[in-house]
Design a protein around this motif. Structure first.
Motif, PDB file in Angstrom:
ATOM      1  N   ARG A 186      -1.508  -0.415  12.517  1.00 36.85           N
ATOM      2  CA  ARG A 186      -2.848  -0.793  12.020  1.00 36.85           C
ATOM      3  C   ARG A 186      -3.743  -1.314  13.139  1.00 36.85           C
ATOM      4  O   ARG A 186      -4.922  -0.960  13.220  1.00 36.85           O
ATOM      5  CB  ARG A 186      -2.695  -1.849  10.917  1.00 36.85           C
ATOM      6  CG  ARG A 186      -4.033  -2.261  10.286  1.00 36.85           C
ATOM      7  CD  ARG A 186      -4.653  -1.089   9.554  1.00 36.85           C
ATOM      8  NE  ARG A 186      -5.995  -1.396   9.079  1.00 36.85           N
ATOM      9  CZ  ARG A 186      -7.105  -1.171   9.768  1.00 36.85           C
ATOM     10  NH1 ARG A 186      -7.038  -0.651  11.005  1.00 36.85           N
ATOM     11  NH2 ARG A 186      -8.289  -1.443   9.260  1.00 36.85           N
ATOM     12  N   ILE A 187      -3.207  -2.143  14.008  1.00 37.59           N
ATOM     13  CA  ILE A 187      -4.002  -2.764  15.074  1.00 37.59           C
ATOM     14  C   ILE A 187      -4.531  -1.730  16.065  1.00 37.59           C
ATOM     15  O   ILE A 187      -5.634  -1.886  16.607  1.00 37.59           O
ATOM     16  CB  ILE A 187      -3.174  -3.845  15.805  1.00 37.59           C
ATOM     17  CG1 ILE A 187      -3.174  -5.140  14.980  1.00 37.59           C
ATOM     18  CG2 ILE A 187      -3.727  -4.136  17.200  1.00 37.59           C
ATOM     19  CD1 ILE A 187      -2.337  -6.251  15.567  1.00 37.59           C
ATOM     20  N   TYR A 188      -3.784  -0.674  16.294  1.00 37.87           N
ATOM     21  CA  TYR A 188      -4.196   0.323  17.281  1.00 37.87           C
ATOM     22  C   TYR A 188      -5.080   1.428  16.705  1.00 37.87           C
ATOM     23  O   TYR A 188      -5.368   2.408  17.383  1.00 37.87           O
ATOM     24  CB  TYR A 188      -2.972   0.909  17.984  1.00 37.87           C
ATOM     25  CG  TYR A 188      -2.326  -0.094  18.926  1.00 37.87           C
ATOM     26  CD1 TYR A 188      -3.054  -0.649  19.973  1.00 37.87           C
ATOM     27  CD2 TYR A 188      -1.014  -0.515  18.733  1.00 37.87           C
ATOM     28  CE1 TYR A 188      -2.488  -1.587  20.820  1.00 37.87           C
ATOM     29  CE2 TYR A 188      -0.434  -1.451  19.573  1.00 37.87           C
ATOM     30  CZ  TYR A 188      -1.171  -1.983  20.622  1.00 37.87           C
ATOM     31  OH  TYR A 188      -0.611  -2.919  21.451  1.00 37.87           O
ATOM     32  N   LYS A 242      11.008   4.310  -2.802  1.00 37.79           N
ATOM     33  CA  LYS A 242      12.202   3.471  -2.899  1.00 37.79           C
ATOM     34  C   LYS A 242      12.077   2.238  -1.995  1.00 37.79           C
ATOM     35  O   LYS A 242      12.385   1.112  -2.397  1.00 37.79           O
ATOM     36  CB  LYS A 242      13.449   4.266  -2.510  1.00 37.79           C
ATOM     37  CG  LYS A 242      14.762   3.567  -2.832  1.00 37.79           C
ATOM     38  CD  LYS A 242      15.963   4.425  -2.471  1.00 37.79           C
ATOM     39  CE  LYS A 242      16.137   5.538  -3.493  1.00 37.79           C
ATOM     40  NZ  LYS A 242      17.391   6.310  -3.243  1.00 37.79           N
ATOM     41  N   ILE A 243      11.584   2.463  -0.760  1.00 38.15           N
ATOM     42  CA  ILE A 243      11.391   1.355   0.185  1.00 38.15           C
ATOM     43  C   ILE A 243      10.295   0.425  -0.329  1.00 38.15           C
ATOM     44  O   ILE A 243      10.418  -0.801  -0.253  1.00 38.15           O
ATOM     45  CB  ILE A 243      11.021   1.887   1.589  1.00 38.15           C
ATOM     46  CG1 ILE A 243      12.212   2.655   2.182  1.00 38.15           C
ATOM     47  CG2 ILE A 243      10.613   0.732   2.514  1.00 38.15           C
ATOM     48  CD1 ILE A 243      11.901   3.355   3.487  1.00 38.15           C
ATOM     49  N   ARG A 244       9.223   1.011  -0.883  1.00 33.39           N
ATOM     50  CA  ARG A 244       8.116   0.195  -1.396  1.00 33.39           C
ATOM     51  C   ARG A 244       8.558  -0.690  -2.548  1.00 33.39           C
ATOM     52  O   ARG A 244       8.181  -1.860  -2.639  1.00 33.39           O
ATOM     53  CB  ARG A 244       6.969   1.118  -1.826  1.00 33.39           C
ATOM     54  CG  ARG A 244       5.633   0.390  -1.973  1.00 33.39           C
ATOM     55  CD  ARG A 244       4.467   1.345  -2.074  1.00 33.39           C
ATOM     56  NE  ARG A 244       4.579   2.233  -3.216  1.00 33.39           N
ATOM     57  CZ  ARG A 244       4.790   3.544  -3.117  1.00 33.39           C
ATOM     58  NH1 ARG A 244       4.924   4.109  -1.933  1.00 33.39           N
ATOM     59  NH2 ARG A 244       4.878   4.294  -4.207  1.00 33.39           N
ATOM     60  N   SER A 293       0.803  -1.220   0.000  1.00 36.65           N
ATOM     61  CA  SER A 293       0.000   0.000   0.000  1.00 36.65           C
ATOM     62  C   SER A 293       0.844   1.282   0.000  1.00 36.65           C
ATOM     63  O   SER A 293       1.783   1.425   0.772  1.00 36.65           O
ATOM     64  CB  SER A 293      -0.930   0.015   1.217  1.00 36.65           C
ATOM     65  OG  SER A 293      -1.595   1.243   1.330  1.00 36.65           O
ATOM     66  N   LYS A 294       0.457   2.220  -0.858  1.00 35.07           N
ATOM     67  CA  LYS A 294       1.115   3.528  -0.896  1.00 35.07           C
ATOM     68  C   LYS A 294       0.757   4.346   0.339  1.00 35.07           C
ATOM     69  O   LYS A 294       1.481   5.257   0.726  1.00 35.07           O
ATOM     70  CB  LYS A 294       0.700   4.285  -2.155  1.00 35.07           C
ATOM     71  CG  LYS A 294       1.232   3.684  -3.446  1.00 35.07           C
ATOM     72  CD  LYS A 294       0.808   4.510  -4.648  1.00 35.07           C
ATOM     73  CE  LYS A 294       1.338   3.897  -5.936  1.00 35.07           C
ATOM     74  NZ  LYS A 294       0.932   4.688  -7.130  1.00 35.07           N
ATOM     75  N   ASN A 295      -0.377   4.020   0.957  1.00 40.01           N
ATOM     76  CA  ASN A 295      -0.820   4.758   2.144  1.00 40.01           C
ATOM     77  C   ASN A 295      -0.020   4.387   3.386  1.00 40.01           C
ATOM     78  O   ASN A 295       0.174   5.213   4.277  1.00 40.01           O
ATOM     79  CB  ASN A 295      -2.312   4.506   2.408  1.00 40.01           C
ATOM     80  CG  ASN A 295      -3.179   5.066   1.304  1.00 40.01           C
ATOM     81  OD1 ASN A 295      -2.882   6.117   0.752  1.00 40.01           O
ATOM     82  ND2 ASN A 295      -4.247   4.367   0.974  1.00 40.01           N
ATOM     83  N   THR A 296       0.432   3.113   3.478  1.00 41.65           N
ATOM     84  CA  THR A 296       1.179   2.682   4.656  1.00 41.65           C
ATOM     85  C   THR A 296       2.682   2.852   4.482  1.00 41.65           C
ATOM     86  O   THR A 296       3.401   3.089   5.444  1.00 41.65           O
ATOM     87  CB  THR A 296       0.875   1.198   4.994  1.00 41.65           C
ATOM     88  OG1 THR A 296       1.119   0.395   3.831  1.00 41.65           O
ATOM     89  CG2 THR A 296      -0.557   1.025   5.432  1.00 41.65           C
ATOM     90  N   ILE A 297       3.173   2.716   3.240  1.00 43.70           N
ATOM     91  CA  ILE A 297       4.593   2.920   2.950  1.00 43.70           C
ATOM     92  C   ILE A 297       4.704   4.009   1.892  1.00 43.70           C
ATOM     93  O   ILE A 297       4.551   3.759   0.703  1.00 43.70           O
ATOM     94  CB  ILE A 297       5.263   1.613   2.466  1.00 43.70           C
ATOM     95  CG1 ILE A 297       5.065   0.498   3.486  1.00 43.70           C
ATOM     96  CG2 ILE A 297       6.758   1.834   2.223  1.00 43.70           C
ATOM     97  CD1 ILE A 297       5.514  -0.857   3.017  1.00 43.70           C
TER      98      ILE A 297
END
Length: 215
Positions: free
Chosen positions: A72-74, A45-47, A37-41
């Motif tokens: 995500r869990i919290y 470059k890392i993605r 996901s672009k939203n979480t990472i």
């Protein structure tokens, strides 16, 4: 209701996790989706580096995974429960859940033969926005290569090829033995409820078994 769904790639976790999500109104947390996901990472470059690791069938660094899962869990929508699809995959990840004092109610393990897994993955098509999964033989869409709900085009995952599939199955088997033993012990201690389902049966039969476990 906090659930861990285990199983090698192609055993039906994606299809049934969507069913559980809709049936019991809890968010589905899929490690693969978080990693892509672009939203979480947000760092491109890392993605790209992560996508390269995934496409080769290897596992992503735990520190990256822990950070994504914890965030995500919290979130507020997980307060009343969630479904973890494809996490934990290793003992280190299982201990992370314990260390964070994340209470798990159910662990459900899916299993089937390697030959059937390969057969099922090779014909798989995905509607990326929703996570809906189809198969040319076992679960075909009404219209070829088109999502039943939105009418949008279905796609294949880049890592849905024989070489990558075999590597992913090997990786799963390598790490899952200790993990399964761990959750069987946790079940005996009554810390969680652990169930196994042979998913070589039909989708509706699997859903019936899931309802028997969770209702």
């Amino acid at each position: 209701m906090k659930i861990i769904l285990m199983g090698a790639p192609g055993t039906g976790k994606g299809t049934q996790s969507n069913f559980i999500k809709e049936k019991f109104n809890i968010p589905k947390i899929t490690l693969g989706d978080l990693l892509r996901s672009k939203n979480t990472i947000k760092n491109e470059k890392i993605r790209k580096k992560i996508n390269l690791i995934i496409s080769s069938g290897k596992l992503v660094n735990d520190e990256i995974i822990f950070d994504l899962i914890k965030k995500r869990i919290y979130k507020k929508d997980c307060e009343k429960g969630f479904l973890l699809d494809g996490f934990p995959r290793t003992m280190k990840q299982a201990y992370f859940i314990k260390k964070e004092k994340i209470k798990i109610d159910y662990v459900i393990e899916f299993f089937m033969s390697t030959e059937l897994i390969i057969k099922r993955i090779l014909g798989r098509k995905i509607h990326i926005p929703s996570g809906r999964i189809y198969h040319s033989i076992f679960n075909p869409p009404i219209k070829e290569d088109i999502d039943d709900i939105t009418g949008e085009k279905l796609t294949e995952r880049n890592d849905d090829n024989i070489l990558s599939i075999k590597k992913r199955i090997q990786e799963y088997k390598k790490f899952s033995k200790k993990l399964i033993k761990f959750y069987i012990k946790e079940n005996k201690k009554k810390n969680i409820k652990y169930f196994r389902i042979n998913t070589s049966i039909s989708i509706l039969e699997i859903q019936k078994k899931i309802k028997e476990i969770l209702l």
